[in-house]
Write an enzyme that holds these catalytic residues in place. Structure first.
Site, PDB file in Angstrom:
ATOM      1  N   ALA A   1      75.198  60.102  76.751  1.00  0.00           N
ATOM      2  CA  ALA A   1      74.290  59.117  76.151  1.00  0.00           C
ATOM      3  C   ALA A   1      74.400  59.162  74.636  1.00  0.00           C
ATOM      4  O   ALA A   1      74.526  60.233  74.047  1.00  0.00           O
ATOM      5  CB  ALA A   1      72.850  59.403  76.571  1.00  0.00           C
TER       6      ALA A   1
ATOM      7  N   SER B   1      83.477  62.183  69.560  1.00  0.00           N
ATOM      8  CA  SER B   1      84.315  60.995  69.375  1.00  0.00           C
ATOM      9  C   SER B   1      85.356  61.259  68.298  1.00  0.00           C
ATOM     10  O   SER B   1      85.091  61.964  67.316  1.00  0.00           O
ATOM     11  CB  SER B   1      83.417  59.833  68.934  1.00  0.00           C
ATOM     12  OG  SER B   1      84.169  58.866  68.247  1.00  0.00           O
TER      13      SER B   1
ATOM     14  N   GLU C   1      85.949  59.426  66.100  1.00  0.00           N
ATOM     15  CA  GLU C   1      85.400  58.916  64.841  1.00  0.00           C
ATOM     16  C   GLU C   1      84.999  60.051  63.905  1.00  0.00           C
ATOM     17  O   GLU C   1      84.809  59.827  62.716  1.00  0.00           O
ATOM     18  CB  GLU C   1      84.211  57.994  65.104  1.00  0.00           C
ATOM     19  CG  GLU C   1      84.588  56.680  65.765  1.00  0.00           C
ATOM     20  CD  GLU C   1      85.413  55.747  64.885  1.00  0.00           C
ATOM     21  OE1 GLU C   1      85.187  55.709  63.671  1.00  0.00           O
ATOM     22  OE2 GLU C   1      86.299  55.068  65.434  1.00  0.00           O
TER      23      GLU C   1
ATOM     24  N   TYR D   1      77.540  56.766  62.724  1.00  0.00           N
ATOM     25  CA  TYR D   1      77.898  57.192  64.074  1.00  0.00           C
ATOM     26  C   TYR D   1      78.837  58.394  64.026  1.00  0.00           C
ATOM     27  O   TYR D   1      78.622  59.407  64.705  1.00  0.00           O
ATOM     28  CB  TYR D   1      78.561  56.028  64.829  1.00  0.00           C
ATOM     29  CG  TYR D   1      79.183  56.433  66.143  1.00  0.00           C
ATOM     30  CD1 TYR D   1      78.399  56.656  67.262  1.00  0.00           C
ATOM     31  CD2 TYR D   1      80.568  56.608  66.259  1.00  0.00           C
ATOM     32  CE1 TYR D   1      78.965  57.044  68.466  1.00  0.00           C
ATOM     33  CE2 TYR D   1      81.140  56.991  67.460  1.00  0.00           C
ATOM     34  CZ  TYR D   1      80.338  57.202  68.555  1.00  0.00           C
ATOM     35  OH  TYR D   1      80.906  57.592  69.740  1.00  0.00           O
TER      36      TYR D   1
ATOM     37  N   PHE E   1      82.900  45.984  72.006  1.00  0.00           N
ATOM     38  CA  PHE E   1      84.069  46.729  71.511  1.00  0.00           C
ATOM     39  C   PHE E   1      85.299  45.823  71.533  1.00  0.00           C
ATOM     40  O   PHE E   1      85.403  44.923  72.362  1.00  0.00           O
ATOM     41  CB  PHE E   1      84.285  47.986  72.360  1.00  0.00           C
ATOM     42  CG  PHE E   1      83.161  48.973  72.206  1.00  0.00           C
ATOM     43  CD1 PHE E   1      83.184  49.924  71.190  1.00  0.00           C
ATOM     44  CD2 PHE E   1      82.063  48.932  73.041  1.00  0.00           C
ATOM     45  CE1 PHE E   1      82.130  50.810  71.013  1.00  0.00           C
ATOM     46  CE2 PHE E   1      81.004  49.818  72.874  1.00  0.00           C
ATOM     47  CZ  PHE E   1      81.034  50.767  71.863  1.00  0.00           C
TER      48      PHE E   1
HETATM   49  P1  GDP Z   1      85.546  52.086  67.429  1.00  0.00           P
HETATM   50  O1  GDP Z   1      86.854  52.733  67.173  1.00  0.00           O
HETATM   51  O2  GDP Z   1      84.559  52.938  68.128  1.00  0.00           O
HETATM   52  O3  GDP Z   1      84.980  51.454  66.211  1.00  0.00           O
HETATM   53  O4  GDP Z   1      85.856  50.907  68.500  1.00  0.00           O
HETATM   54  P2  GDP Z   1      85.806  49.324  68.365  1.00  0.00           P
HETATM   55  O5  GDP Z   1      86.461  48.783  69.586  1.00  0.00           O
HETATM   56  O6  GDP Z   1      84.414  48.847  68.063  1.00  0.00           O
HETATM   57  O7  GDP Z   1      86.700  49.008  67.067  1.00  0.00           O
HETATM   58  C1  GDP Z   1      88.058  49.403  66.971  1.00  0.00           C
HETATM   59  C2  GDP Z   1      88.671  48.794  65.715  1.00  0.00           C
HETATM   60  O8  GDP Z   1      88.771  47.381  65.887  1.00  0.00           O
HETATM   61  C3  GDP Z   1      87.845  49.010  64.436  1.00  0.00           C
HETATM   62  O9  GDP Z   1      88.682  49.426  63.397  1.00  0.00           O
HETATM   63  C4  GDP Z   1      87.271  47.634  64.142  1.00  0.00           C
HETATM   64  O10 GDP Z   1      87.074  47.376  62.740  1.00  0.00           O
HETATM   65  C5  GDP Z   1      88.360  46.723  64.699  1.00  0.00           C
HETATM   66  N1  GDP Z   1      87.856  45.390  64.980  1.00  0.00           N
HETATM   67  C6  GDP Z   1      88.371  44.225  64.501  1.00  0.00           C
HETATM   68  N2  GDP Z   1      87.628  43.172  64.892  1.00  0.00           N
HETATM   69  C7  GDP Z   1      86.606  43.669  65.644  1.00  0.00           C
HETATM   70  C8  GDP Z   1      85.513  43.053  66.321  1.00  0.00           C
HETATM   71  O11 GDP Z   1      85.316  41.844  66.293  1.00  0.00           O
HETATM   72  N3  GDP Z   1      84.675  43.897  66.999  1.00  0.00           N
HETATM   73  C9  GDP Z   1      84.869  45.261  67.034  1.00  0.00           C
HETATM   74  N4  GDP Z   1      84.028  46.024  67.728  1.00  0.00           N
HETATM   75  N5  GDP Z   1      85.892  45.838  66.389  1.00  0.00           N
HETATM   76  C10 GDP Z   1      86.754  45.078  65.700  1.00  0.00           C
END
Ligand code: GDP
Length: 326
Positions: free
Chosen positions: A80, A124, A126, A148, A187
Site C-alpha cells: 500500500a 521503488s 524512484e 514519492y 501511469f
Molecule cells: P513512474 O516512473 O513511477 O513515474 O511511472 P509513470 O508511468 O507515471 O511515468 C514514467 C515516465 O513517463 C515518467 O518519466 C513520466 O514523466 C513519463 N511520462 C510522459 N508522459 C506521461 C503521462 O502523460 N503520464 C505519466 N504518468 N507519465 C508520463
C-alpha cells in the site's frame, strides 16, 4: 495448516497479482483495505470469494495492531502507498504519511504483536532518482527526485533499521517499474494502451502526454510479486533490486503500442506541458544480478510482448464496454 499472509494494498495491481500467486500456493490470503465511500475491488473481483478482507489504515496505528492480532499472519507484504508521482508533488505530506510513515506503523505493529512475522517492503526504483551510475544495484546511492521517491527511500531505510535493531525478518525489494493490464490508467504505459484501444475503436482521437524522452526499465508485474515472495522464503532477510536490465523510452513504448494496433502515434499524440513534472527522473535501468543469483529470479516477459499484451487486453475491454453500452 495453511500458511497465512496479509497484503496491504491488495486492491492495487501488485496486490491482485500477489493474491493470485499466494492462493495458487495454497496460502490463506488476507487483505487490508481502506474504508471508502466508493469500493474499488475490480482488480480482485474474480478472487473476492477466496480472500478475507479487513478494514484498517496505514494512517491509523491502532487499526494495524488490531489487524495483526486478528489475522496473525506469518508473512506481511506492504504494497500500500500513495504511488502516483504527480500526486506526490501536489500532496507531499499525505504521500509521506502513507508511503513513508505508514511503513513504520506496520513495523511497529509487527514488533508489538509478533516479531516473528516476515515483512516485505515494496521499495521503488524512484529512490535512485537522478542516479549517477547505471545500471543501479543495491549499492547505488539514493537520490530521489520527488516526494514519492523520498518517501520510498525512508520506507526502505526504516525496514533495514527494524531488521538491524529488532531482528525483524524485513526485506526491501527495490522494484523497477512494472506494468500489466491491471496497471492504473494514470501511469504512462496503461494510459497509452487504453488510449490506443479507444483510438482504434473510434472513441477518441488524441492522447496527451508529457516527457517522451524519459527511459524506464519496465517489467511485468506478475514476475515482480514472485520476487517478493521469494525474498520471504530465504533463510535470512535482505534487500534486492528487481529489474529486467533493459531500458526503453516512452517514445519506443508508443511505437510498439500504436504499431500493434496498426496506428501511427505521431498522428495522435500531443504534448501537454502541464504533464511535465517539476523534476523528472530521466532514465532508470536496474541490475538484478543479486536476485538472479540468490533468489534464482528471472523476468519472463520481454518489453514488446508486455506492451502488446496490454494493448490486446485494452482492445478487448473497450470493445466489450462499447458493446455493453449499445
Ligand atoms: P513512474 O516512473 O513511477 O513515474 O511511472 P509513470 O508511468 O507515471 O511515468 C514514467 C515516465 O513517463 C515518467 O518519466 C513520466 O514523466 C513519463 N511520462 C510522459 N508522459 C506521461 C503521462 O502523460 N503520464 C505519466 N504518468 N507519465 C508520463
Amino acid at each position: 495448516m495453511k500458511r497465512r499472509a496479509l497484503i496491504t494494498g491488495i486492491t492495487g495491481q501488485d496486490g491482485a497479482y500477489l493474491a493470485e500467486f499466494l492462493l495458487a500456493k495454497d496460502y490463506e490470503v488476507h487483505g487490508m483495505v481502506r474504508r471508502s465511500s466508493t469500493e474499488n475491488f475490480e482488480r480482485i473481483e474474480h478472487l473476492h470469494h477466496l480472500l478475507a478482507l479487513h478494514q484498517a489504515d496505514l494512517l491509523d496505528q491502532l487499526s494495524l495492531i488490531n489487524l495483526l492480532q486478528e489475522v496473525r499472519p506469518r508473512e506481511v507484504y506492504n504494497l500500500a502507498a500513495q504511488s502516483f508521482i504527480p500526486t506526490s508533488f501536489q500532496q507531499p505530506l499525505l504521500t509521506g504519511e502513507f508511503t513513508a510513515l505508514g511503513v513504520t506503523r506496520v513495523l511497529e505493529a509487527i514488533r508489538l504483536v509478533d516479531a516473528e512475522i516476515r515483512f516485505f517492503q515494496a521499495t521503488s526504483s524512484e529512490v535512485f532518482g537522478n542516479a549517477r551510475e547505471e545500471p543501479q544495484n543495491e549499492q547505488t546511492y539514493f537520490r530521489p527526485r520527488s516526494p514519492y521517491g523520498a518517501s520510498k527511500a525512508y520506507g526502505h531505510w526504516i525496514a533495514v533499521n527494524y531488521r538491524e535493531s529488532y531482528r525483524i525478518f524485513a526485506c526491501s525489494g527495490i522494484m523497477f517499474n512494472h506494468e500489466s493490464p491491471l496497471r492504473g490508467k494514470e501511469f504512462v504505459t496503461r494510459k497509452t494502451t487504453d488510449a490506443v484501444a479507444r483510438i482504434k475503436l473510434g472513441l477518441q482521437t488524441e492522447l496527451t502526454l508529457g516527457n517522451l524522452d524519459a527511459m524506464r526499465d519496465w517489467g511485468f508485474a506478475g514476475d515482480y510479486v514472485r520476487a517478493a515472495w521469494l525474498m520471504l522464503q530465504q533463510d535470512a532477510p535482505d534487500d534486492y533490486v528487481i529489474a529486467t536490465g533493459e531500458k526503453h523510452s516512452v517514445r519506443e513504448m508508443l511505437d510498439i503500442a500504436f504499431g500493434h494496433a496498426g496506428l501511427n502515434w505521431q498522428e495522435h499524440v500531443r504534448i501537454d506541458p502541464k504533464l511535465l513534472r517539476p523534476a523528472d527522473v530521466n532514465t532508470l535501468r536496474g541490475d538484478a544480478r543479486k536476485a538472479r543469483e540468490i533468489l534464482g529470479w528471472r523476468p519472463t516477459v520481454a518489453f514488446p510482448e508486455l506492451i502488446r499484451t496490454m494493448v490486446d487486453a485494452d482492445l478487448e475491454r473497450v470493445r466489450k464496454e462499447a458493446g455493453d453500452r449499445g
